[in-house]
Design a protein around this motif. Sequence first.
Motif, PDB file in Angstrom:
ATOM      1  N   ALA A 284       0.861  -1.125   0.153  1.00 49.41           N
ATOM      2  CA  ALA A 284      -0.009   0.020  -0.075  1.00 49.41           C
ATOM      3  C   ALA A 284       0.941   1.250   0.023  1.00 49.41           C
ATOM      4  O   ALA A 284       0.420   2.158  -0.802  1.00 49.41           O
TER       5      ALA A 284
ATOM      6  N   ASP B 124       2.552   1.444  -3.635  1.00 51.64           N
ATOM      7  CA  ASP B 124       1.585   2.101  -4.407  1.00 51.64           C
ATOM      8  C   ASP B 124       1.279   3.368  -4.453  1.00 51.64           C
ATOM      9  O   ASP B 124       1.118   4.089  -5.436  1.00 51.64           O
ATOM     10  N   LYS B 125       1.158   3.829  -3.069  1.00 48.21           N
ATOM     11  CA  LYS B 125       0.949   5.443  -2.885  1.00 48.21           C
ATOM     12  C   LYS B 125       1.963   6.243  -3.448  1.00 48.21           C
ATOM     13  O   LYS B 125       1.846   7.323  -3.966  1.00 48.21           O
TER      14      LYS B 125
ATOM     15  N   MET C  86     -15.669  -3.123  -3.571  1.00 51.77           N
ATOM     16  CA  MET C  86     -14.504  -2.557  -3.594  1.00 51.77           C
ATOM     17  C   MET C  86     -13.562  -3.215  -2.312  1.00 51.77           C
ATOM     18  O   MET C  86     -12.464  -3.327  -2.371  1.00 51.77           O
ATOM     19  N   GLY C  87     -14.490  -3.472  -1.188  1.00 52.43           N
ATOM     20  CA  GLY C  87     -13.811  -4.027  -0.071  1.00 52.43           C
ATOM     21  C   GLY C  87     -13.142  -5.663  -0.336  1.00 52.43           C
ATOM     22  O   GLY C  87     -12.205  -5.959   0.258  1.00 52.43           O
TER      23      GLY C  87
ATOM     24  N   ILE D   9     -12.301  -6.334  -3.410  1.00 53.11           N
ATOM     25  CA  ILE D   9     -11.394  -6.219  -4.607  1.00 53.11           C
ATOM     26  C   ILE D   9     -10.179  -5.607  -4.103  1.00 53.11           C
ATOM     27  O   ILE D   9      -9.019  -6.361  -4.583  1.00 53.11           O
ATOM     28  N   LYS D  10     -10.193  -4.701  -2.981  1.00 57.10           N
ATOM     29  CA  LYS D  10      -8.878  -3.900  -2.820  1.00 57.10           C
ATOM     30  C   LYS D  10      -7.743  -4.953  -2.223  1.00 57.10           C
ATOM     31  O   LYS D  10      -6.732  -4.757  -2.722  1.00 57.10           O
ATOM     32  N   PRO D  11      -7.904  -6.025  -1.336  1.00 56.68           N
ATOM     33  CA  PRO D  11      -6.900  -6.660  -0.893  1.00 56.68           C
ATOM     34  C   PRO D  11      -6.195  -7.515  -2.126  1.00 56.68           C
ATOM     35  O   PRO D  11      -4.868  -7.878  -2.048  1.00 56.68           O
TER      36      PRO D  11
ATOM     37  N   GLN E 252      -4.532  -4.519  -4.753  1.00 54.42           N
ATOM     38  CA  GLN E 252      -3.660  -3.541  -4.059  1.00 54.42           C
ATOM     39  C   GLN E 252      -2.072  -3.676  -4.788  1.00 54.42           C
ATOM     40  O   GLN E 252      -1.652  -4.787  -4.392  1.00 54.42           O
TER      41      GLN E 252
ATOM     42  N   ASP F  28      -4.387   0.322 -10.550  1.00 50.98           N
ATOM     43  CA  ASP F  28      -4.822   1.730  -9.988  1.00 50.98           C
ATOM     44  C   ASP F  28      -6.230   1.519  -9.518  1.00 50.98           C
ATOM     45  O   ASP F  28      -7.125   1.372 -10.138  1.00 50.98           O
ATOM     46  N   MET F  29      -6.278   1.745  -8.029  1.00 47.72           N
ATOM     47  CA  MET F  29      -7.442   1.475  -7.452  1.00 47.72           C
ATOM     48  C   MET F  29      -8.471   2.458  -7.959  1.00 47.72           C
ATOM     49  O   MET F  29      -9.937   2.341  -7.960  1.00 47.72           O
TER      50      MET F  29
ATOM     51  N   SER G 280     -11.971   1.501  -9.475  1.00 48.46           N
ATOM     52  CA  SER G 280     -13.244   1.883  -8.767  1.00 48.46           C
ATOM     53  C   SER G 280     -14.354   2.479  -9.944  1.00 48.46           C
ATOM     54  O   SER G 280     -15.613   2.282  -9.872  1.00 48.46           O
TER      55      SER G 280
END
Length: 148
Positions: free
Chosen positions: A52, A55-56, A123-124, A126-128, A131, A135-136, A140
Amino acid sequence: MSELKTAIADAVKTAMKAGEKDRLSTLRMVSAAIKQKEVDERRSLEDADVLAILDKMVKQRRESLEQYESAGRDDLASAERAEIALIGEFLPQPLTDAEIDALIDAAIDETGAESVRDMGKVMGIIKPKAQGRADMGAVSGRVKVKLG
């Protein structure tokens, strides 16, 4: 200690021994961001947390890159490209469009989502899984289109 943190620490040592100043500078910046997060949260980070952070950092650099290119600052833009490439070495292989669509479809089926109101649930899930690999923000947007 997470495998990613170990890999980054090893890369720092290698860059120091090889005298690669630019690479070392970027790797130290990554290490500092990880250490800062650990200090803030008072816990040792797992690979998902490190992903994370990476990625940020890549996202921030892409935004800076766009601004530098539009301002005609090729020197700063090339430095950002180099940092993106270096940080990208520690990120997993990016997901293809087909893989992203499959993840979205599976999450929608799993949650029984029917409208945009159910987007948080989707999204909850998909995110894990995505990540650091997609590109989240774009994911989205694709979820909104499918649910809309």
